[in-house]
Design an enzyme around this catalytic site. Structure first.
Site, mmCIF file in Angstrom:
data_model
loop_
_atom_site.group_PDB
_atom_site.id
_atom_site.type_symbol
_atom_site.label_atom_id
_atom_site.label_comp_id
_atom_site.label_asym_id
_atom_site.label_seq_id
_atom_site.Cartn_x
_atom_site.Cartn_y
_atom_site.Cartn_z
ATOM 1 N N ARG A 192 -64.595 15.260 -2.874
ATOM 2 C CA ARG A 192 -64.459 15.493 -4.138
ATOM 3 C C ARG A 192 -66.183 15.208 -4.380
ATOM 4 O O ARG A 192 -66.702 15.454 -5.430
ATOM 5 C CB ARG A 192 -63.900 14.692 -4.966
ATOM 6 C CG ARG A 192 -63.947 14.419 -6.214
ATOM 7 C CD ARG A 192 -63.145 13.926 -6.919
ATOM 8 N NE ARG A 192 -63.033 13.267 -8.274
ATOM 9 C CZ ARG A 192 -62.735 13.945 -9.906
ATOM 10 N NH1 ARG A 192 -62.875 15.464 -9.735
ATOM 11 N NH2 ARG A 192 -63.370 13.269 -10.705
ATOM 12 N N HIS A 230 -61.112 12.043 -2.119
ATOM 13 C CA HIS A 230 -62.206 11.189 -2.819
ATOM 14 C C HIS A 230 -63.676 11.476 -1.545
ATOM 15 O O HIS A 230 -64.686 11.587 -2.312
ATOM 16 C CB HIS A 230 -61.701 9.665 -3.266
ATOM 17 C CG HIS A 230 -63.503 9.363 -4.518
ATOM 18 N ND1 HIS A 230 -63.381 10.042 -5.600
ATOM 19 C CD2 HIS A 230 -64.510 9.136 -4.269
ATOM 20 C CE1 HIS A 230 -64.367 9.769 -6.255
ATOM 21 N NE2 HIS A 230 -65.194 8.875 -5.938
ATOM 22 N N TYR A 278 -71.402 14.903 -23.990
ATOM 23 C CA TYR A 278 -72.505 15.917 -23.265
ATOM 24 C C TYR A 278 -72.107 17.663 -23.629
ATOM 25 O O TYR A 278 -71.041 17.179 -24.443
ATOM 26 C CB TYR A 278 -71.551 16.485 -21.381
ATOM 27 C CG TYR A 278 -71.827 15.251 -20.738
ATOM 28 C CD1 TYR A 278 -73.211 15.041 -20.008
ATOM 29 C CD2 TYR A 278 -71.505 14.263 -20.999
ATOM 30 C CE1 TYR A 278 -73.388 14.197 -19.391
ATOM 31 C CE2 TYR A 278 -72.417 12.212 -20.010
ATOM 32 C CZ TYR A 278 -73.167 12.911 -19.384
ATOM 33 O OH TYR A 278 -73.044 12.439 -17.927
ATOM 34 N N LYS A 318 -56.965 13.771 -15.160
ATOM 35 C CA LYS A 318 -56.950 12.289 -15.786
ATOM 36 C C LYS A 318 -56.680 12.297 -17.195
ATOM 37 O O LYS A 318 -57.776 12.931 -17.927
ATOM 38 C CB LYS A 318 -57.869 11.615 -14.891
ATOM 39 C CG LYS A 318 -58.127 10.435 -15.179
ATOM 40 C CD LYS A 318 -59.320 9.387 -14.322
ATOM 41 C CE LYS A 318 -58.871 7.978 -14.000
ATOM 42 N NZ LYS A 318 -60.363 7.429 -13.622
ATOM 43 N N HIS A 346 -64.224 14.072 -15.816
ATOM 44 C CA HIS A 346 -64.384 12.933 -16.441
ATOM 45 C C HIS A 346 -63.350 12.704 -17.504
ATOM 46 O O HIS A 346 -62.917 13.520 -18.999
ATOM 47 C CB HIS A 346 -65.390 12.613 -16.784
ATOM 48 C CG HIS A 346 -66.479 12.339 -15.930
ATOM 49 N ND1 HIS A 346 -66.408 12.115 -14.958
ATOM 50 C CD2 HIS A 346 -67.989 12.877 -15.232
ATOM 51 C CE1 HIS A 346 -66.950 12.058 -14.437
ATOM 52 N NE2 HIS A 346 -68.351 12.485 -14.517
ATOM 53 N N ARG A 391 -59.364 15.682 -7.775
ATOM 54 C CA ARG A 391 -58.490 14.479 -7.678
ATOM 55 C C ARG A 391 -57.419 14.885 -6.510
ATOM 56 O O ARG A 391 -56.448 15.807 -6.674
ATOM 57 C CB ARG A 391 -58.119 13.916 -8.714
ATOM 58 C CG ARG A 391 -59.402 13.357 -9.465
ATOM 59 C CD ARG A 391 -59.138 12.356 -11.030
ATOM 60 N NE ARG A 391 -59.899 12.522 -11.611
ATOM 61 C CZ ARG A 391 -60.062 13.281 -12.456
ATOM 62 N NH1 ARG A 391 -59.926 14.298 -12.734
ATOM 63 N NH2 ARG A 391 -61.223 13.182 -13.190
#
Length: 307
Positions: free
Chosen positions: A246, A243, A278, A174, A269, A149
């Site tokens: 990315r 972005h 996951y 994030k 994420h 990011r």
């Protein structure tokens, strides 16, 4: 509709204007949304708000969707209708809010634009005419190499990279989640070229990997402007932004490997409820998927020279 129904709308808007003191923009939107609902009632012979049932509200919203309104606009219309009906419920002018629980249709999610592998090669291998462009290409390589990011790139410090191991630590992802990422050969080489020059720009004690010509940590907006400048210099027809690099990274890895879980981990994420579904993948597995799949990830063999 009956005159009493029109007066109830006027009373509601007066409460918004004089008691709740909503903005003129909000007031205009609510007024327009309720005009649309009244028009639906007139067409379908609904004489008063007490005669509305949930099917009417759903049918009205569906017809507005067919007219082309976005999901966001439909959500606002529903909000206006719910607020108005709540107002009538409190006044005991209708028995229940029949719009409660109704949701607007979801608009198809548009994926961000991306560059294909050839376009990325052209972007990353453009001729560099000065030292700041050497820095810039190191940033573009790192964006595409590791799917960073913008905020993660500008937060990087020199100590976060291990170029010998081809890895780096993202400390401030994030949600303040950290993660270790592989760094491909081309990105390592570009960063090495920048590090030779960095000392000419960085202020004493500055830890940031990428600094501006003023010697401080580079700002996100500066990165965006430099990428736009680079795009114009190369004559690329499409607007390129961080972005997009990315997203191109994620798309190319997923297309080559089919390993969605690895891409999920690499992207970092922040939503824990999403990432928990996951299976945890350790760094060695991520690095193996990365090496096999990324167009610019092949490592230098030990002892090979950099040309």
């Amino acid at each position: 509709m009956q005159k009493d129904a029109e007066q109830q709308v006027t009373d509601f808007l007066d409460v918004l204007r004089f008691q709740q003191r909503v903005s003129p923009h909000t007031l205009a939107n609510y007024s327009r949304d309720l005009v649309q609902l009244k028009r639906y009632c007139d067409v379908h012979g609904i004489p008063c708000w007490d005669a509305l049932i949930p099917r009417h509200v759903r049918d009205h919203i569906a017809s507005r969707h067919i007219e082309g309104l976005s999901s966001r606009s439909l959500q606002r219309e529903l909000s206006a209708i719910r607020s108005f009906l709540n107002f009538l419920v409190k006044r005991r002018q209708v028995p229940d809010n029949v719009a409660r629980g109704i949701r607007p249709p979801k608009s198809p999610r548009k994926l961000p634009a991306l560059l294909d592998a050839d376009q990325m090669t052209g972007l990353l291998e453009g001729e560099q005419d000065d030292e700041l462009e050497i820095r810039d290409v190191a940033m573009w390589e790192l964006f595409y190499s590791s799917g960073l990011r913008l905020s993660e790139l500008v937060s990087l410090e020199i100590q976060d990279l291990d170029l010998n191991a081809g890895s780096m630590l993202v400390r401030h992802g994030k949600g303040q989640k950290s993660r270790i990422l592989p760094v491909g050969q081309c990105a390592c080489q570009a960063i090495e070229r920048w590090l030779v020059l960095r000392s000419r720009y960085a202020h004493a004690g500055e830890k940031a990997l990428f600094v501006s010509k003023r010697g401080n940590r580079i700002a996100g907006r500066t990165v965006q402007l430099r990428l736009e400048r680079w795009q114009r210099k190369l004559g690329l027809p499409e607007h390129v932004h961080p972005h997009m690099l990315r997203h191109s990274f994620a798309s190319h890895i997923l297309e080559s490997s089919g390993d969605l879980r690895a891409v999920q981990e690499l992207l970092g994420h922040a939503n824990l409820s999403t990432t928990q579904i996951y299976t945890h993948l350790d760094f060695q597995h991520l690095a193996a998927v990365y090496d096999q799949s990324h167009p610019r990830a092949k490592r230098r063999r030990p002892g090979s020279s950099v040309t």
